[in-house]
Motif scaffolding. Sequence first.
Motif, short mmCIF file in Angstrom:
data_model
loop_
_atom_site.label_atom_id
_atom_site.label_comp_id
_atom_site.label_asym_id
_atom_site.label_seq_id
_atom_site.Cartn_x
_atom_site.Cartn_y
_atom_site.Cartn_z
N TRP A 127 -2.43 10.16 -9.91
CA TRP A 127 -2.51 9.02 -10.83
C TRP A 127 -2.32 9.53 -12.26
O TRP A 127 -2.74 10.64 -12.57
CB TRP A 127 -3.90 8.35 -10.75
CG TRP A 127 -4.14 7.57 -9.50
CD1 TRP A 127 -4.70 8.04 -8.35
CD2 TRP A 127 -3.85 6.19 -9.27
NE1 TRP A 127 -4.77 7.04 -7.41
CE2 TRP A 127 -4.27 5.89 -7.95
CE3 TRP A 127 -3.29 5.18 -10.05
CZ2 TRP A 127 -4.13 4.62 -7.39
CZ3 TRP A 127 -3.16 3.91 -9.49
CH2 TRP A 127 -3.58 3.64 -8.18
N SER A 170 1.13 2.02 1.38
CA SER A 170 0.54 0.75 1.85
C SER A 170 1.60 -0.23 2.37
O SER A 170 1.56 -1.43 2.06
CB SER A 170 -0.32 0.08 0.76
OG SER A 170 -1.36 0.94 0.34
N TYR A 191 -8.62 12.22 -0.24
CA TYR A 191 -8.89 11.53 1.04
C TYR A 191 -10.04 12.20 1.78
O TYR A 191 -10.55 11.66 2.76
CB TYR A 191 -7.63 11.48 1.93
CG TYR A 191 -6.44 10.75 1.30
CD1 TYR A 191 -6.63 9.90 0.21
CD2 TYR A 191 -5.16 10.91 1.78
CE1 TYR A 191 -5.56 9.25 -0.38
CE2 TYR A 191 -4.07 10.26 1.19
CZ TYR A 191 -4.29 9.43 0.11
OH TYR A 191 -3.23 8.79 -0.48
#
Length: 318
Positions: free
Chosen positions: A114, A210, A51
């Motif tokens: 990931w 999200s 980020y």
Amino acid sequence: MKPLRTLKYKNGDEQPAIGLGTWKSGKGEVTKAVEIALNNGYRHIDCAATYGNENEVGEAFEKVFGEGEINREEVWITSKLWNDSHKKEDVIPALKKTLKDLKLDYLDLYLIHWPVAFKKGVGFPESDDEYYSLEEVPIIETWEAMVEAKKQGLVKHIGVSNFSIKKLKDLMSKTNEKPEALQVELHPYLHQNELLEFCSKNGINVTAYSPLGSGDRADAMKAKDEPSLLENPTIVKIAKKHGASAGQVLINWAVQRGTAVIPKSTNKGRIIENLASSGYQLDKEDLAEIDKLDEHFRYVTGEFFVTDGNSYSNIYDE
Ligand code: NDP
């Protein structure tokens, strides 16, 4: 203040169900946002090296913990290993960099961000040769270094993010140290019930990312000529019924499903509003209506991992 709902870990640690997300929170605004959150009752902050703002998030931790009203031990702090540090010798140095930026001695939770390995220094690959193949850097190699980080006391819990059931099963078949947590996209357009059930059976705590439709990615819905999550008529109707905002309904839904949830905001009013989401019960009727919204829609498609013919083109195994 009402005690926050928490997710429990085997050693008795508790992760507050509602946390603050920090993706896309600008460097100039994230310090303030984290300070506002902590000073208004948040005890869970979600960070990640990629980020690009962990140093600024760390400034808020330094200030708030330095003031002494809130102790470091009272706050659950998560961060994530970026894809360019999956080789075993790169994991702990990447974690130490995150700890230095966040100005912390330990993390509560560290996640493999990931299931994809890039060559060192690659942010987002533009060609196949910027990836390692799964044979070159298998995920178990990365996981064993995560286990070592836990042994060294640098992190209290370890887990993964953006893993499918298939990838979780594969990892779990190769290690005695099972992932304790999974962070994935979850909201009324993407329920992932099978994945939740798998995690529940295997003692893996789930965090929903999200949850509000991921800000500007909500345009993806508009492009399909469908309402964003926050404007969905069913959500708006349920919000009106309970005297809540649409955002609060989405957050409460995640909490009622037993997940943690990490809405991002840098706006003081919305930061406070989001934490106050779970003061009422969504009833059976509300839940049945929200069930009908599931359309397996992802805001975070993982398409940024697809270059020509690499082995990561089907990241979610779907
Ligand atoms: P969210 O679904 O949390 O949506 C954030 C957007 O919603 C921002 O534009 C924010 O704007 C706005 N917003 C916040 N609160 C409200 C509200 N009450 N009403 C209306 N709008 C609101 O998006 P994210 O994709 O950021 O997901 C949340 C967090 O999950 C991330 O920040 C990150 O920490 C994590 N994440 C993890 C991923 C992973 O791969 N593991 C991937 C994606 C996210 P404003 O700031 O102006 O309030």
